[in-house]
Design a protein around this motif. Structure first.
Motif, PDB file in Angstrom:
ATOM      1  N   ALA A  23       0.833  -1.209   0.000  1.00  0.00           N
ATOM      2  CA  ALA A  23       0.000   0.000   0.000  1.00  0.00           C
ATOM      3  C   ALA A  23       0.865   1.256   0.000  1.00  0.00           C
ATOM      4  N   SER A  27       0.914   4.033  -3.165  1.00  0.00           N
ATOM      5  CA  SER A  27       0.399   5.356  -2.824  1.00  0.00           C
ATOM      6  C   SER A  27       1.509   6.376  -2.616  1.00  0.00           C
ATOM      7  N   GLU A  51      -5.466   8.874  -5.708  1.00  0.00           N
ATOM      8  CA  GLU A  51      -5.606   7.735  -4.788  1.00  0.00           C
ATOM      9  C   GLU A  51      -6.904   7.881  -4.015  1.00  0.00           C
ATOM     10  N   ILE A  53      -9.685   5.439  -1.134  1.00  0.00           N
ATOM     11  CA  ILE A  53     -10.071   4.211  -0.438  1.00  0.00           C
ATOM     12  C   ILE A  53     -11.589   4.103  -0.451  1.00  0.00           C
ATOM     13  N   ARG A  66      -5.357   5.008   5.227  1.00  0.00           N
ATOM     14  CA  ARG A  66      -4.687   3.847   4.615  1.00  0.00           C
ATOM     15  C   ARG A  66      -3.888   3.036   5.632  1.00  0.00           C
ATOM     16  N   ASP A 121      -8.468  -0.184  -2.116  1.00  0.00           N
ATOM     17  CA  ASP A 121      -7.519   0.923  -2.105  1.00  0.00           C
ATOM     18  C   ASP A 121      -6.994   1.047  -3.531  1.00  0.00           C
TER      19      ASP A 121
END
Length: 276
Positions: A23, A27, A51, A53, A66, A121
């Protein structure tokens, strides 16, 4: 021009990967992994365009952060070879703009994953304008309606009744026991160890070898998890990506289309290209 590319991977500790590390990489951020105490810092990485979620209604609101989401995943998995997440990498059509990419991914993710109970995500990468693509990380453990993780597999005990063997989970056994089913345990029969139900073993004077009842090797898989892991489900996701992209291309007045099927399935003789 628009191409079809959808690659899927499983992020697993068994191959040395972590959900927090993956992750952080996609990101371009910094995430501390509470599970192993490692901080993953990719803040110098370039190319992040967008980006976001996406959470299903039952997921805790704090998972919009995140680091909290993927640490919750890491905490739920205790095995050294646990499967932590599923990752999709999809090529984005250069014929569409960034706003359209966001709408395209939002529609695809909401319809295919979030509506089915997954947390997602997503990050768009586009470093040079020639290879825009998105990384989509998905949770692999279903959630209960009150936002708790469900089991992936549940222990299944092999029980006996009138010479017939049948598997029951712990919850199912409570009812089955009232119907005369018994768990099987290992007993010492001379120099051998045999599995028997307690009533039969006591009648022969056998001593129990240990306290662990007979069970299936891998347990019973959660039916939701089994469906998510199935090859048929992957085929459906691949087709859904093509359909969603083509709908956006058509809406934008473009003639280009993509196809998730192989050249052989489409009856084409040309050699497929290699994605770089």
């Amino acid at each position: 021009m628009a191409i079809y590319h959808l690659e899927t991977k499983v992020i697993s500790r068994g191959i040395g990967r972590t959900a927090c590390g993956a992750a952080a990489y996609m990101s371009c951020s910094r995430i501390y992994n509470d599970y192993d105490g490692i901080q993953h810092d990719y803040t110098r990485k370039q190319g992040l365009v967008w980006e976001h979620i996406f959470l299903p209604p039952m997921a805790p609101a704090e998972w919009q952060e995140r680091e909290m989401l993927w640490n919750a995943v890491e905490k739920a998995e205790t095995s050294k070879d646990s499967r932590l997440a599923r990752e999709f990498i999809v090529a984005l059509p250069v014929e569409l703009g960034r706003d359209e990419w966001q709408m395209l991914l939002t529609k695809f993710i909401q319809e295919q994953f979030v509506s089915d109970g997954m947390c997602a995500d997503v990050c768009i990468h586009d470093t040079d304008g020639h290879n825009p693509h998105a990384h989509i990380m998905l949770t692999v453990r279903p959630l209960t309606m009150d936002g708790k993780w469900q089991y992936k597999t549940e222990k299944e005990y092999l029980c006996m009744k009138n010479g017939v063997e049948c598997g029951f989970t712990a919850a199912e056994f409570k009812t089955a026991q009232n119907d005369g089913w018994e768990k099987q345990y290992p007993y010492k029969a001379g120099k051998k160890k045999v599995y028997m139900v307690p009533s039969a073993a006591e009648a022969q004077g056998y001593v129990r070898a240990d306290k662990h009842p007979k069970s299936t090797r891998y347990g019973r898989q959660n039916p939701i998890t089994a469906r998510w892991n199935s090859e048929n489900q992957l085929v459906l996701w691949r087709a859904a990506w093509a359909d969603t992209v083509n709908a956006f291309l058509e809406r934008s007045g473009r003639e280009e289309r993509i196809d998730h099927r192989s050249h052989a399935e489409r009856g084409l003789d040309e050699q497929p290209t290699i994605h770089e």
